[in-house]
Design a protein around this motif. Sequence first.
Motif, PDB file in Angstrom:
ATOM      1  N   LYS A  38       0.708  -1.001  -0.002  1.00  0.00           N
ATOM      2  CA  LYS A  38      -0.034  -0.003  -0.021  1.00  0.00           C
ATOM      3  C   LYS A  38       0.959   1.287   0.059  1.00  0.00           C
ATOM      4  CE  LYS A  38      -3.985  -2.156   2.518  1.00  0.00           C
ATOM      5  NZ  LYS A  38      -4.634  -1.912   3.771  1.00  0.00           N
ATOM      6  N   PRO A  39       0.215   2.473  -0.751  1.00  0.00           N
ATOM      7  CA  PRO A  39       1.287   3.615  -0.236  1.00  0.00           C
ATOM      8  C   PRO A  39       1.315   3.888   0.947  1.00  0.00           C
ATOM      9  CG  PRO A  39      -0.803   3.924  -1.914  1.00  0.00           C
ATOM     10  CD  PRO A  39      -0.893   2.606  -1.340  1.00  0.00           C
ATOM     11  N   ARG A  40       2.809   4.302   1.401  1.00  0.00           N
ATOM     12  CA  ARG A  40       3.084   4.803   2.469  1.00  0.00           C
ATOM     13  C   ARG A  40       3.338   6.360   2.800  1.00  0.00           C
ATOM     14  NH1 ARG A  40       9.029   4.706   2.840  1.00  0.00           N
ATOM     15  NH2 ARG A  40       9.867   4.038   0.905  1.00  0.00           N
ATOM     16  N   ALA A  41       2.945   6.911   3.807  1.00  0.00           N
ATOM     17  CA  ALA A  41       3.423   8.459   4.106  1.00  0.00           C
ATOM     18  C   ALA A  41       4.616   8.546   4.724  1.00  0.00           C
ATOM     19  CB  ALA A  41       2.203   8.783   5.425  1.00  0.00           C
ATOM     20  N   LEU A  42       5.249   9.468   3.782  1.00  0.00           N
ATOM     21  CA  LEU A  42       6.505   9.773   4.244  1.00  0.00           C
ATOM     22  C   LEU A  42       6.569  10.976   5.453  1.00  0.00           C
ATOM     23  CD1 LEU A  42       8.144   9.938   0.593  1.00  0.00           C
ATOM     24  CD2 LEU A  42       8.499   7.834   2.247  1.00  0.00           C
ATOM     25  N   THR A  43       5.723  11.793   5.014  1.00  0.00           N
ATOM     26  CA  THR A  43       5.764  13.103   6.211  1.00  0.00           C
ATOM     27  C   THR A  43       4.528  12.998   6.936  1.00  0.00           C
ATOM     28  OG1 THR A  43       4.606  14.316   4.294  1.00  0.00           O
ATOM     29  CG2 THR A  43       6.850  14.465   4.271  1.00  0.00           C
ATOM     30  N   GLU A  44       4.862  13.752   8.194  1.00  0.00           N
ATOM     31  CA  GLU A  44       3.429  13.970   8.919  1.00  0.00           C
ATOM     32  C   GLU A  44       2.571  15.146   8.225  1.00  0.00           C
ATOM     33  OE1 GLU A  44       3.193  12.353  11.674  1.00  0.00           O
ATOM     34  OE2 GLU A  44       5.118  11.291  11.569  1.00  0.00           O
ATOM     35  N   PHE A  45       1.445  15.256   8.679  1.00  0.00           N
ATOM     36  CA  PHE A  45       0.446  16.278   8.047  1.00  0.00           C
ATOM     37  C   PHE A  45       0.802  17.341   8.371  1.00  0.00           C
ATOM     38  CE2 PHE A  45      -2.424  12.605   9.115  1.00  0.00           C
ATOM     39  CZ  PHE A  45      -3.107  12.654   8.092  1.00  0.00           C
ATOM     40  N   ASN A  46       0.957  18.487   7.180  1.00  0.00           N
ATOM     41  CA  ASN A  46       1.345  19.814   7.359  1.00  0.00           C
ATOM     42  C   ASN A  46       0.343  20.725   6.562  1.00  0.00           C
ATOM     43  OD1 ASN A  46       2.933  22.309   6.666  1.00  0.00           O
ATOM     44  ND2 ASN A  46       4.775  20.765   6.933  1.00  0.00           N
TER      45      ASN A  46
END
Length: 199
Positions: A38-46
């Motif tokens: 699955k796609p993975r988040a690299l960054t936190e929410f901004n």
Amino acid sequence: GVQTCALPISDRATLVYPRVSERGWQLFAESLTDETTKPRALTEFNSEMPSEWRFSRDGKQLAVVESRDTVVVGPIAEWKRAERLPFPNIAASLSWSPDGRFLACQEKQQLYLLTREDSDSDRYVSDFQMVSESCASRVWGWRGMQLIFGDAKTDATNLYTIDAESHSQPAQIVQARAWGSAPREISLSPDGNQMACLV
């Protein structure tokens, strides 16, 4: 629902793109070769969308202008190890050297260089080091290990070069002519020995 912004960049194995939801922006990585992951988040929410993200040519390193004051650089496969580097008032453009050891960054007329310890390391020698205060915004880039840029204060066709390995002082390689009008659409050959421009 989640909206996807159509500004992807790919190294042929991994697609990197920003997505926005009610919580803010995140940068995602998605495999182009493995459909089971699955796609993975690299960054936190901004609250802001990352303004730029670039793969090194080997596809192993990624640089992200995450916000107006931070550049994040690290191995795409182990993004948790990425380094957050301060870069005040950034509105930058990024460019990796062919071997991925150096990352050039331009902010307004200032040109900076970030150096990795060696080709096998993910650590960087220090923060960005300024190499020019008068880089022409549309005329700069890599030719081999030479970082070439035009002079913003005199003429964009006054071209200078810096050897990234030795951190040499800028050396002029092209002297501007008495153009009838300002040069535009400047293009350099891959070896940096020839230049063509529209005047």
